[in-house]
Design a protein around this motif. Structure first.
Motif, mmCIF file in Angstrom:
data_model
loop_
_atom_site.group_PDB
_atom_site.id
_atom_site.type_symbol
_atom_site.label_atom_id
_atom_site.label_comp_id
_atom_site.label_asym_id
_atom_site.label_seq_id
_atom_site.Cartn_x
_atom_site.Cartn_y
_atom_site.Cartn_z
ATOM 1 N N TRP A 342 -31.033 -27.571 2.967
ATOM 2 C CA TRP A 342 -30.658 -28.886 2.924
ATOM 3 C C TRP A 342 -30.331 -29.561 4.233
ATOM 4 O O TRP A 342 -29.253 -29.686 4.660
ATOM 5 C CB TRP A 342 -29.432 -29.237 1.987
ATOM 6 N N PRO A 343 -31.422 -29.840 5.038
ATOM 7 C CA PRO A 343 -30.975 -30.450 6.449
ATOM 8 C C PRO A 343 -30.208 -31.792 6.533
ATOM 9 O O PRO A 343 -29.742 -32.173 7.606
ATOM 10 C CB PRO A 343 -32.244 -30.544 7.030
ATOM 11 N N GLY A 344 -30.276 -32.586 5.341
ATOM 12 C CA GLY A 344 -29.697 -33.648 5.473
ATOM 13 C C GLY A 344 -28.342 -33.560 4.706
ATOM 14 O O GLY A 344 -27.422 -34.554 4.570
ATOM 15 N N PRO A 347 -25.674 -32.878 -1.269
ATOM 16 C CA PRO A 347 -24.765 -33.621 -2.099
ATOM 17 C C PRO A 347 -24.081 -32.752 -3.136
ATOM 18 O O PRO A 347 -24.518 -31.826 -3.796
ATOM 19 C CB PRO A 347 -25.510 -34.842 -2.725
ATOM 20 N N ASN A 348 -22.579 -33.110 -3.275
ATOM 21 C CA ASN A 348 -21.823 -33.063 -4.389
ATOM 22 C C ASN A 348 -21.497 -31.308 -4.321
ATOM 23 O O ASN A 348 -21.389 -30.593 -5.113
ATOM 24 C CB ASN A 348 -22.238 -33.068 -5.798
ATOM 25 N N THR A 349 -21.585 -30.757 -3.145
ATOM 26 C CA THR A 349 -21.168 -29.297 -2.748
ATOM 27 C C THR A 349 -20.015 -29.255 -1.552
ATOM 28 O O THR A 349 -20.012 -30.199 -0.916
ATOM 29 C CB THR A 349 -22.509 -28.727 -2.470
ATOM 30 N N ASP A 350 -19.308 -28.015 -1.354
ATOM 31 C CA ASP A 350 -18.539 -27.852 -0.409
ATOM 32 C C ASP A 350 -19.374 -27.749 0.712
ATOM 33 O O ASP A 350 -20.115 -26.818 0.838
ATOM 34 C CB ASP A 350 -17.785 -26.818 -0.743
ATOM 35 N N ASP A 351 -19.087 -28.492 1.736
ATOM 36 C CA ASP A 351 -19.907 -28.667 3.028
ATOM 37 C C ASP A 351 -19.160 -28.091 4.015
ATOM 38 O O ASP A 351 -19.613 -27.874 5.166
ATOM 39 C CB ASP A 351 -20.375 -29.823 3.516
ATOM 40 N N SER A 352 -17.866 -27.293 3.859
ATOM 41 C CA SER A 352 -17.051 -26.726 5.221
ATOM 42 C C SER A 352 -17.777 -25.682 6.095
ATOM 43 O O SER A 352 -17.669 -25.274 6.932
ATOM 44 C CB SER A 352 -15.855 -26.441 4.422
ATOM 45 N N GLN A 353 -18.787 -24.831 5.227
ATOM 46 C CA GLN A 353 -19.402 -23.854 5.629
ATOM 47 C C GLN A 353 -21.069 -24.080 6.164
ATOM 48 O O GLN A 353 -21.786 -23.161 6.336
ATOM 49 C CB GLN A 353 -19.254 -22.345 4.877
ATOM 50 N N ARG A 354 -21.486 -25.360 6.017
ATOM 51 C CA ARG A 354 -22.730 -25.839 5.936
ATOM 52 C C ARG A 354 -22.913 -26.665 7.466
ATOM 53 O O ARG A 354 -22.026 -27.240 7.986
ATOM 54 C CB ARG A 354 -23.255 -26.613 5.198
ATOM 55 N N PRO A 355 -24.053 -26.539 7.930
ATOM 56 C CA PRO A 355 -24.244 -27.426 9.506
ATOM 57 C C PRO A 355 -24.385 -28.646 9.182
ATOM 58 O O PRO A 355 -23.609 -29.615 10.458
ATOM 59 C CB PRO A 355 -25.868 -26.717 9.747
ATOM 60 N N GLU A 356 -24.602 -29.280 7.941
ATOM 61 C CA GLU A 356 -24.813 -30.624 7.880
ATOM 62 C C GLU A 356 -23.720 -30.982 6.842
ATOM 63 O O GLU A 356 -23.357 -30.404 5.792
ATOM 64 C CB GLU A 356 -26.099 -31.250 7.692
ATOM 65 N N ARG A 357 -23.222 -32.250 6.891
ATOM 66 C CA ARG A 357 -22.367 -32.886 6.097
ATOM 67 C C ARG A 357 -22.915 -33.171 4.513
ATOM 68 O O ARG A 357 -24.088 -33.623 4.637
ATOM 69 C CB ARG A 357 -21.804 -34.244 6.488
ATOM 70 N N LEU A 384 -40.647 -32.925 5.982
ATOM 71 C CA LEU A 384 -40.871 -33.090 4.475
ATOM 72 C C LEU A 384 -39.670 -32.801 3.600
ATOM 73 O O LEU A 384 -39.658 -33.247 2.720
ATOM 74 C CB LEU A 384 -41.973 -31.690 4.295
ATOM 75 N N ARG A 385 -38.991 -31.625 3.902
ATOM 76 C CA ARG A 385 -37.869 -31.480 3.138
ATOM 77 C C ARG A 385 -36.655 -32.587 3.033
ATOM 78 O O ARG A 385 -36.302 -32.971 1.943
ATOM 79 C CB ARG A 385 -36.940 -30.063 3.880
ATOM 80 N N LEU A 386 -36.707 -33.249 3.927
ATOM 81 C CA LEU A 386 -35.713 -34.439 4.147
ATOM 82 C C LEU A 386 -36.413 -35.820 3.274
ATOM 83 O O LEU A 386 -35.545 -36.373 2.495
ATOM 84 C CB LEU A 386 -35.578 -35.140 5.539
#
Length: 643
Positions: A342-344, A347-357, A384-386
């Motif tokens: 999910w390079p963008g 949504p609706n998940t914990d983003d504390s351990q992810r590179p993007e918000r 394409l994923r975005l």
């Protein structure tokens, strides 16, 4: 006088134990060039005070141009005179007319001699117009003139990918003098883009010999960019051998290698400092060292032991942290958290351990593409994923890319247009004019403005086709045509306020939540580097102007067309499955004028889709070997912190 300073790399004797030549590392090539220009200027002034001449050995190519810019600046602003300077250039292609755009005579005039007060009788450059039977006598006379002038005081050098200095190719002897040489195929391939095709590159050159260079009282070799890092490491740390002529410089008593950080990146004290001395460990260095050890031993991260760390100079790390298991788990988790589908942001998940918000969703994403195909080549899978995940994707094509279109493409498109509008006599006349010009066009000759425009339109049409294929709305494709690029020649103008303003205005109109830009700085002619600098300056201006939207904006740098990020540097890695890899390649194929054979392939003869596929698959393979999940391919990104 303007000052410059070296970076804080270890300079003690122990940390430099692998280096056999004195090296100085600078943050940028501009700072490094300033040091060299200051040294030359100081010698000129010192000799003037004593009523003596200075003899300079000069090089051509992109490496020394900033040095010459500074010397011209010192002359015009500080009154530095060159009346006591005698110059001898390293080399010249053979045969070569002095007024050719490829001539080193013309290069030196344009970059230095036409802008200073040097006496024309004191300028010496090998003569590319000689009859072959006269070359030997000329070369002997060239050596005599150097000796008569008192020998070279400072010899400026660049370095080729084969390790050549001047045009002394692999196999040159230590005692060689000025002579006619045959150029190595790699050298000619590297020059092919300047000559608009390998077939136009001369196969011979007149060059000072290694012995001539070694006789100089002081030698300064400069190198910029990651593309030079491997040969720099061989030259500085490797064995002396004829197959790498630059290694002969290890014999010289007064030789400095002046490098930017990228060119120095393969030196042991930079790449693996734990092998030369004890390190002050931080999270970034621990990660890099652990990944290096994992790759070195061909073991997954979690399989490394205390003994492995101790064996490769990292015993003090174990002592500080406590155990290999602790280090391994920490680095493993860091690496795993860079991977996201999910390079963008998801949504609706914990983003504390992810590179993007995860918010906002959807995001406004702006992808900067230096040329009209860099977006799909370097980050097509992520693009394409975005789009697939519902983000509002904009693509900004920074330059027209018009010089990279072959001439026959122009005629093909005009033929089509003429057949479509057979009654249009004006179009028919335009085709006749274009055919006539291209029939007599010489390699490297600048196209007419009309042909430049047609070539730009060809690339614009291809970019729009790729956008449509990827699902990017055509109204979100922005063609900036930055003025610095629009010269019609390989050599570009310095970027200006106008380039920055165009970029500033686009950023301020879109107000993106995400920016993707090319951090791939090894393209042969520096377009990527200039385009990135323009973005940086626009962002700095926006920050200064208090643009509030920047508070919620991430900037990601991609690579792929010319090189790839090191795994240790990647902060976001986007997996690409087999289907998306095919989609990415199809998007690249929309750029038909670059298909099969690109105008400027650089030192890699493969097509761009082949390079991208191989690099993306290799990244996934490296992640897998480190103990991560196995993916088909991956695109990597590094975050740029502009505030």
């Amino acid at each position: 006088m303007v000052q410059s300073s070296t970076l804080d790399y270890p300079y003690d004797e122990e940390s430099r134990k692998f280096e056999k030549i004195n090296t100085k590392i600078f943050e940028s090539s501009e700072e490094a060039s300033l040091l060299v220009a200051n040294e030359i200027a100081e010698l000129i002034r010192s000799r003037q005070a004593d009523g003596k001449n200075v003899v300079l050995g000069l090089a051509t190519g992109s490496t020394p141009t900033k040095v010459y810019d500074y010397l011209v600046q010192f002359h015009k602003k500080d009154g530095l005179s060159f009346k006591n300077v005698i110059t001898f250039n390293l080399d010249e292609y053979y045969p070569m007319e002095p007024d050719s755009i490829h001539s080193y005579v013309r290069f030196m005039n344009e970059h230095l001699f036409d802008h200073i007060d040097i006496k024309r009788k004191n300028i010496h450059i090998p003569d590319g117009t000689l009859d072959k039977e006269d070359v030997r006598d000329f070369c002997e006379a060239y050596e005599e003139k150097i000796n008569k002038a008192g020998g070279i005081d400072i010899q400026v050098l660049g370095i080729g990918r084969t390790g050549h200095i001047g045009f002394n190719e692999p196999g040159s002897s230590l005692k060689s003098k000025t002579r006619l040489v045959r150029l190595d195929r790699v050298t000619r391939l590297d020059a092919a883009s300047d000559f608009f095709g390998l077939e136009n590159v001369p196969s011979k050159a007149i060059t000072m010999g290694v012995g001539t260079i070694m006789a100089a009282k002081k030698i300064i070799l400069m190198a910029w960019g990651e593309g030079k890092s491997k040969i720099i490491q061989q030259s500085v740390e490797g064995e002396i051998k004829e197959s790498v002529p630059a290694t002969f410089l290890q014999h010289h008593e007064n030789c400095d290698f002046i490098l930017d950080t990228a060119a120095a990146s393969s030196l042991t004290r930079v790449q693996t400092p734990w092998l030369v001395s004890e390190c002050d460990w931080n999270d970034k260095l621990i990660k890099r060292a652990t990944l290096w050890l994992s790759e070195k031993l061909d073991k997954a991260i979690l399989k490394l032991t205390n003994e492995h760390y101790n064996e490769y100079g990292m015993g003090n790390l174990i002592a500080e942290v406590g155990s290999a298991e602790h280090i391994n788990l920490k680095v493993f988790n860091q690496l795993q958290r860079t991977i996201t589908g999910w390079p963008g942001g998801k949504p609706n998940t914990d983003d504390s351990q992810r590179p993007e918000r995860n918010t906002p969703y959807p995001k406004r994403t702006l992808i900067f593409s230096p040329h009209p195909d860099d977006d799909v080549i370097s980050m097509g899978g992520t693009l394409l994923r975005l789009v697939d995940q519902g983000h509002q994707v904009h693509v900004a094509y920074q330059t027209s890319g018009n010089i990279a279109v072959f001439d026959d493409e122009v005629i093909r498109f005009l033929d089509f247009a003429t057949d479509l509008q057979q009654e249009d006599q004006e179009l028919e006349q335009k085709l006749l004019d274009v055919r006539e010009f291209l029939k007599t066009k010489t390699p490297g000759q600048i196209d007419t403005p009309e042909i430049q425009n047609i070539k730009g339109l060809i690339r614009k049409g291809e970019a729009l086709a790729a956008c449509r294929y990827c699902g990017v709305d055509e109204k979100n494709a922005h063609f900036l045509n930055l003025p610095f690029y629009e010269t019609g020649a390989v050599r570009k103008k310095p970027h200006s306020r106008e380039d920055v303003k165009i970029t500033y205005d686009l950023l301020n109109s879109i107000k993106p939540h995400q920016i993707f830009a090319a951090g791939d700085l090894s393209d042969p002619h520096g377009t990527h580097r200039v385009c990135l600098q323009i973005i940086y300056e626009a962002l700095e201006q926006l920050v200064a102007d208090g643009a509030e939207w920047l508070d919620d904006c991430y900037v990601w740098l991609y690579r792929g067309a010319w090189q790839e990020w090191d795994i240790a540097d990647m902060e976001m890695s986007v997996p690409i499955g087999p289907m998306d890899m095919e989609r990415k390649k199809n998007a690249i194929f929309k750029h038909q004028s670059q298909k099969d054979a690109a105008m400027f392939p650089g030192n890699d003869e493969r097509e761009f889709w082949q390079r991208a596929e191989q690099r993306n698959m290799e990244t996934a393979h490296k992640y897998n070997n480190l103990g991560m999940a196995e993916y088909e391919a991956m695109e990597g990104f590094v975050r740029y912190h502009f505030k």
